[in-house]
Design a protein around this motif. Sequence first.
Motif, PDB file in Angstrom:
ATOM      1  N   GLU A 170       0.833  -1.381  -0.374  1.00 21.60           N
ATOM      2  CA  GLU A 170      -0.197  -0.055   0.015  1.00 21.60           C
ATOM      3  C   GLU A 170       1.033   1.060  -0.020  1.00 21.60           C
ATOM      4  O   GLU A 170       0.498   2.492  -0.943  1.00 21.60           O
ATOM      5  CB  GLU A 170      -0.730  -0.228   1.340  1.00 21.60           C
ATOM      6  CG  GLU A 170      -2.151  -0.947   0.769  1.00 21.60           C
ATOM      7  CD  GLU A 170      -1.937  -2.244   1.100  1.00 21.60           C
ATOM      8  OE1 GLU A 170      -0.484  -2.763   2.132  1.00 21.60           O
ATOM      9  OE2 GLU A 170      -2.549  -2.689   0.969  1.00 21.60           O
ATOM     10  N   GLU A 171       1.810   1.619   0.749  1.00 23.59           N
ATOM     11  CA  GLU A 171       2.716   2.336   1.085  1.00 23.59           C
ATOM     12  C   GLU A 171       3.324   2.331  -0.653  1.00 23.59           C
ATOM     13  O   GLU A 171       3.427   3.348  -1.389  1.00 23.59           O
ATOM     14  CB  GLU A 171       4.278   2.545   1.874  1.00 23.59           C
ATOM     15  CG  GLU A 171       3.237   2.579   3.142  1.00 23.59           C
ATOM     16  CD  GLU A 171       4.724   2.725   4.206  1.00 23.59           C
ATOM     17  OE1 GLU A 171       5.727   2.254   3.722  1.00 23.59           O
ATOM     18  OE2 GLU A 171       4.230   2.123   5.365  1.00 23.59           O
ATOM     19  N   GLU A 210       1.016   9.011  -6.458  1.00 19.76           N
ATOM     20  CA  GLU A 210       0.758  10.465  -6.260  1.00 19.76           C
ATOM     21  C   GLU A 210       1.636  10.389  -8.030  1.00 19.76           C
ATOM     22  O   GLU A 210       1.845  11.807  -8.131  1.00 19.76           O
ATOM     23  CB  GLU A 210       1.806  10.387  -5.558  1.00 19.76           C
ATOM     24  CG  GLU A 210       2.089  12.216  -4.925  1.00 19.76           C
ATOM     25  CD  GLU A 210       3.152  12.372  -3.575  1.00 19.76           C
ATOM     26  OE1 GLU A 210       3.236  13.481  -3.361  1.00 19.76           O
ATOM     27  OE2 GLU A 210       3.264  11.109  -2.968  1.00 19.76           O
ATOM     28  N   GLU A 239       1.127   3.808  -3.040  1.00 18.05           N
ATOM     29  CA  GLU A 239       0.181   5.666  -3.133  1.00 18.05           C
ATOM     30  C   GLU A 239       1.762   5.921  -3.542  1.00 18.05           C
ATOM     31  O   GLU A 239       1.128   6.863  -3.870  1.00 18.05           O
ATOM     32  CB  GLU A 239       0.691   5.507  -1.148  1.00 18.05           C
ATOM     33  CG  GLU A 239      -0.322   6.967  -0.485  1.00 18.05           C
ATOM     34  CD  GLU A 239       0.024   6.957   0.895  1.00 18.05           C
ATOM     35  OE1 GLU A 239       0.079   8.337   0.852  1.00 18.05           O
ATOM     36  OE2 GLU A 239       0.362   6.064   1.136  1.00 18.05           O
ATOM     37  N   GLU A 244      -7.063   0.265  -5.696  1.00 16.26           N
ATOM     38  CA  GLU A 244      -7.484   1.148  -4.448  1.00 16.26           C
ATOM     39  C   GLU A 244      -8.680   0.015  -4.427  1.00 16.26           C
ATOM     40  O   GLU A 244      -9.759  -0.028  -2.798  1.00 16.26           O
ATOM     41  CB  GLU A 244      -7.391   2.441  -4.479  1.00 16.26           C
ATOM     42  CG  GLU A 244      -8.729   3.153  -3.262  1.00 16.26           C
ATOM     43  CD  GLU A 244      -8.691   4.957  -3.424  1.00 16.26           C
ATOM     44  OE1 GLU A 244      -8.895   4.736  -2.535  1.00 16.26           O
ATOM     45  OE2 GLU A 244      -8.306   5.477  -4.826  1.00 16.26           O
TER      46      GLU A 244
END
Length: 687
Positions: A503-504, A511, A507, A564
Amino acid sequence: MGTFLLDKSVTVDIGTMKDRVPVRRAVERFYRDLDLVIEGDSVYGGGIRLCEESMDPEQYRILVEEKRLVVCAGDELGFVYALLHLSEAYMGILPLWFWNDQKFEKRKYVEVPVGTIQSSPYPVKYRGWFLNDEVLISRWDGGVSREYPWEMAFEALLRLGGNLVIPGTDANSKIYMGLAADMGLWITHHHAEPLGAEMFARVYPDKTPSFAEYPELFYSLWEEGIRRQKDYRVIWNIGFRGQGDRPFWDDDPQYDTPKKRGDLISSLMVRQYELVKKHVKNPVFCTNLYGETMELYQQGLLTLPEDVITIWADNGYGKMVSRRQGNHNPRVPALPPAELRDGNHGTYYHVSFYDLQAANHITMLPNSMEFVEKELKIAYDCGIKSLWVVNCSNVKPHVYPLDFIGNLWRGNSLTAAEHRRRYMESYYAYGQRIDGKELLASLPDLFEAYFKCTVPYGKEEDERAGDQFYNYVTRDFVCRIMADGGQRPEPELNWFAPGESLEEQMELYRETVVNGRNAFEPLLEACSRMAEQAGSLLEDSLLLQVKLHTYCLRGAVSFCDGYEAYAGKQYLRAFYLFGRAADWYEAADRSMRAREHGKWKGFYENDCLCDVKETAYCLRRLMGYIRNLGDGPHFYEWQREVTYSKEDKRVVLITNMENHMTDQELYQAMKERESDEKALGSVGGTV
């Protein structure tokens, strides 16, 4: 002042050089150039005579009289360059005419003013290209033959003042070496193929490629390579790497310390050096300080023979530091130290790179020509003047950076901005009936904007993404999700997104690609408007590359949105968004294939390195994985949800009245209902 008139009647007297193949081919090319620009039957009776004279290598002098033109040179390349000068300066045939589809306006004749034309030496002694990762031109024939694209690449190199080539990778280098030599070019070798010899693992597929086990077999391969090339002009590349583009100790773990590795490479370079001298008079040598070899050299663990050109490589992104390998990125400076700058130094520089991470292959270098100018001028000032070899990949996607570097190695004084304006004027307005003022006022700005839009993926100035970033990173994530459901972070992505969870990592990726998409969208719109005026060349070049970035970025963003939804267990929505992502990657592939007009038919067919269509395939497979999670094991609920009316979908007396849809059929049905907000609401919100 009078003029010498060039028309179809001109004759070139080759004199005593009929057996000099590069000169003969240069004359044939000169006649072909005349055919490109001259028409009619006018007869002026002028003649051109080639005259050997004692001169420095590559230099020429052209004496122009009204009825005679005399070309004097001391070697084959001098005559080659002299005839190419006449072709460009007076016929208007530009160095990249073939690759940029230059249009020619036919004339009855061209005029060459009476006088003397004297060449000047270039500041870089050996100037060349490496046709590497050449998967596009290896499968494309330009409508003529398999050899034809290579001939046109070598011709472009000569027209840009080049004199050196690595004529392909592995088998290709052996196929096209003779052609390159016949055109007058020096030959050198891939850093993983010392002396241009056959790879051990190919000749002896059943043996471990260990020098410690089979030293005599390695020696025999090297000597065979020397004998095969001894009649060519060769810069002999000495060194020892692995059986692929990787360190030899990956296959031979007994070399488990830097000292052992450095000692072996040093000793083998001496042996290779001696083998060449046994067969070749006055040989020229080079060696590549590349990747892990650079680190060994910086640690003082490599000893080089004297008079060897040391080649310092950029990192694949134009920065003169060591390359990243996997997650290892020490960024060791790749420049000669001050005490060695009076020696013989070269550079292996990339306008295209293949690292399965973030480099560019089917689009231009993601860093600007101002950046390239800065790095290469620093390199030159540090003594890198003997040799520049540029990884040109498949040529066509990279013609603008290649032209700019040619401007530098010829010693032209054009800055990056001045060259950009000249390049646009030459190729995008030349021979086209367009309102040139409006076109030239804004087109250079679009090229400049391209490099400002490329996606930063790290903290260093050169860490900007090429086309591989949106494809390899997405595929890495897909594989991790399908391997364990995304329970662990993807270790192969630590170079970009170190994190304690997928997930990190995701993310940060989201971005990055959202910012990139937002940067490229306005440029795509601007380039599309410009293409309405500028025509097919802009569509084939900048507009196509902006589309590739934009469409892949749109696909990457949709993929992140799909992840997501997947993480939130909204499996039907994730299925749909992964399909949307695949659609965008397929659109990128179609955008390449749509530009395969005329001689370019099939040019992009073998895009197998970046391979945007493979990214779409991976995403389609992921859709099946997601459907299994959310719709299995009976696979009827999603079909009812998507295709049945609101009144019917809840009444399940019979599970399904139709054959089960394939994943693609189900996705297509979802797309057809996309505008229906009620239906979209049922799959987790508007998508």
